[in-house]
Design a protein around this motif. Structure first.
Motif, short mmCIF file in Angstrom:
data_model
loop_
_atom_site.label_atom_id
_atom_site.label_comp_id
_atom_site.label_asym_id
_atom_site.label_seq_id
_atom_site.Cartn_x
_atom_site.Cartn_y
_atom_site.Cartn_z
N ARG A 51 -87.72 51.63 38.43
CA ARG A 51 -87.66 50.37 37.70
C ARG A 51 -86.30 50.26 37.00
O ARG A 51 -85.85 51.19 36.34
N THR A 52 -85.65 49.11 37.15
CA THR A 52 -84.34 48.89 36.54
C THR A 52 -84.39 47.59 35.73
O THR A 52 -83.90 46.55 36.17
N PRO A 53 -84.96 47.65 34.53
CA PRO A 53 -85.12 46.42 33.74
C PRO A 53 -83.81 45.84 33.21
O PRO A 53 -83.74 44.65 32.89
N GLY A 54 -82.76 46.64 33.11
CA GLY A 54 -81.49 46.14 32.60
C GLY A 54 -80.33 46.69 33.40
O GLY A 54 -80.47 47.61 34.21
N PHE A 55 -79.13 46.13 33.16
CA PHE A 55 -77.95 46.56 33.89
C PHE A 55 -77.64 48.04 33.62
O PHE A 55 -77.20 48.76 34.52
N GLY A 56 -77.84 48.48 32.39
CA GLY A 56 -77.59 49.88 32.06
C GLY A 56 -78.50 50.82 32.84
O GLY A 56 -78.08 51.87 33.31
N ASP A 57 -79.78 50.42 32.96
CA ASP A 57 -80.73 51.23 33.73
C ASP A 57 -80.31 51.30 35.20
O ASP A 57 -80.40 52.35 35.84
N LEU A 58 -79.86 50.15 35.74
CA LEU A 58 -79.43 50.11 37.13
C LEU A 58 -78.20 50.99 37.33
O LEU A 58 -78.13 51.76 38.30
N ALA A 59 -77.23 50.90 36.43
CA ALA A 59 -76.02 51.71 36.56
C ALA A 59 -76.36 53.20 36.51
O ALA A 59 -75.86 53.99 37.32
N ALA A 60 -77.21 53.60 35.56
CA ALA A 60 -77.58 55.01 35.45
C ALA A 60 -78.31 55.48 36.70
O ALA A 60 -78.08 56.61 37.19
N ALA A 61 -79.19 54.63 37.27
CA ALA A 61 -79.91 55.00 38.49
C ALA A 61 -78.96 55.17 39.66
O ALA A 61 -79.11 56.09 40.49
#
Length: 295
Positions: free
Chosen positions: A197-207
């Motif tokens: 799950r990537t609820p925000g841009f930061g989560d997506l970048a970290a993933a």
């Protein structure tokens, strides 16, 4: 941040166009820059009060996809808007040396015109992953979602690509990225797929930073991955890889089939998306292997 109200999918009320001008003028900008050849945005640059304005007038060589009737109509309307401006919209009008020039060199041209340095070498910013990527373990991120149907390679083909790569041992793990509003069809995916799950841009970048490479549609995750120096394979539909591919030598763009109306900029006139239909999971898997091996 502001979505232009003239865009079909904008959630911004049209009245905001009048509201934004006083806010721009309150910034007292010395200069403004607009790399997108759109006279409406150019008028905002002028109305901001900036004395120095760098931008691309709506000349045929600057404007994308002139072969499409609605684009040609917009270009003619834009030229009229430009001619209605005494002295011109831009003090530093720019011309693209190649109509197929990518968007990043457009920004570089604008920077040079303003006397600024320019370096698009990735990574563009620092993001700390929750778990650092293991160089010995090949983890493939897959982003099957996009906002436009004409850019969306079927989810089943993403899943089949992951299955091929897992079966032949080219990758150790597949991770499907799931932004808000997207619910994957889990029955399509190979056993062991991790759904992130990537609820925000930061989560997506970290993933993304936890993975060896990304397979994505022509959408935001591909550009974010490229900006973080994560190798990317991008499946293109209605958009043009020449203009909009993720920037950098580590990345590959795939176009499954040729259509006489391509690129149509998300307004397909064909009975089906031929630009997406001919691309197979085998094609995508080969591209992913090449990217992983080059890394």
């Amino acid at each position: 941040p502001w979505n232009p109200p003239w865009e079909p999918d904008s959630g911004t009320p049209r009245g905001r166009f009048r509201e934004i001008v006083p806010k721009l003028r309150s910034l007292r900008p010395a200069a403004s820059v607009c790399p997108w050849p759109d006279a409406r945005a150019g008028w905002l640059c002028r109305l901001s009060g900036a004395k120095v304005r760098a931008g691309f007038p709506m000349l045929p060589g600057n404007y994308h996809a002139m072969h499409i009737p609605w684009r040609a109509k917009n270009q003619r309307f834009g030229r009229l808007l430009e001619l209605a401006c005494p002295g011109g919209l831009y003090t530093l009008p720019l011309r693209r040396p190649d109509p197929l020039q990518h968007r990043i060199p457009d920004w570089e041209q604008a920077a040079r015109a303003l006397g600024l340095g320019f370096d698009a070498t990735a990574p563009w910013w620092r993001v700390e992953p929750a778990v650092a990527a293991d160089p010995a373990r090949r983890v493939l991120a897959l982003a099957p979602h996009t906002r436009a149907a004409s850019k969306e390679w079927p989810e089943a083909r993403f899943a089949d690509t992951a299955n091929l790569l897992l079966r032949n041992g080219r990758i150790h793990e597949a991770r499907a990225l799931c932004p808000p509003g997207f619910e994957p069809r889990r029955e399509l995916w190979p056993a062991g797929t991790v759904f992130v799950r990537t609820p925000g841009f930061g989560d997506l970048a970290a993933a993304l930073l936890e993975c060896s490479a990304l397979l994505a549609n022509d959408s935001f995750p591909g550009h974010l991955a490229a900006s973080l120096d994560v190798p990317t394979v991008t499946v293109f539909g209605s958009g043009s890889p020449d203009w909009f591919r993720p920037w950098g030598p580590k990345h590959t763009a795939l176009l499954g089939g040729r259509c006489p109306h391509h690129p149509c900029i998300e307004r397909c006139v064909m009975p089906e998306f031929y630009c997406l239909g001919e691309l197979t999971p085998e094609d995508a898997a080969r591209a992913v292997v090449e990217v992983l091996e080059s890394r």
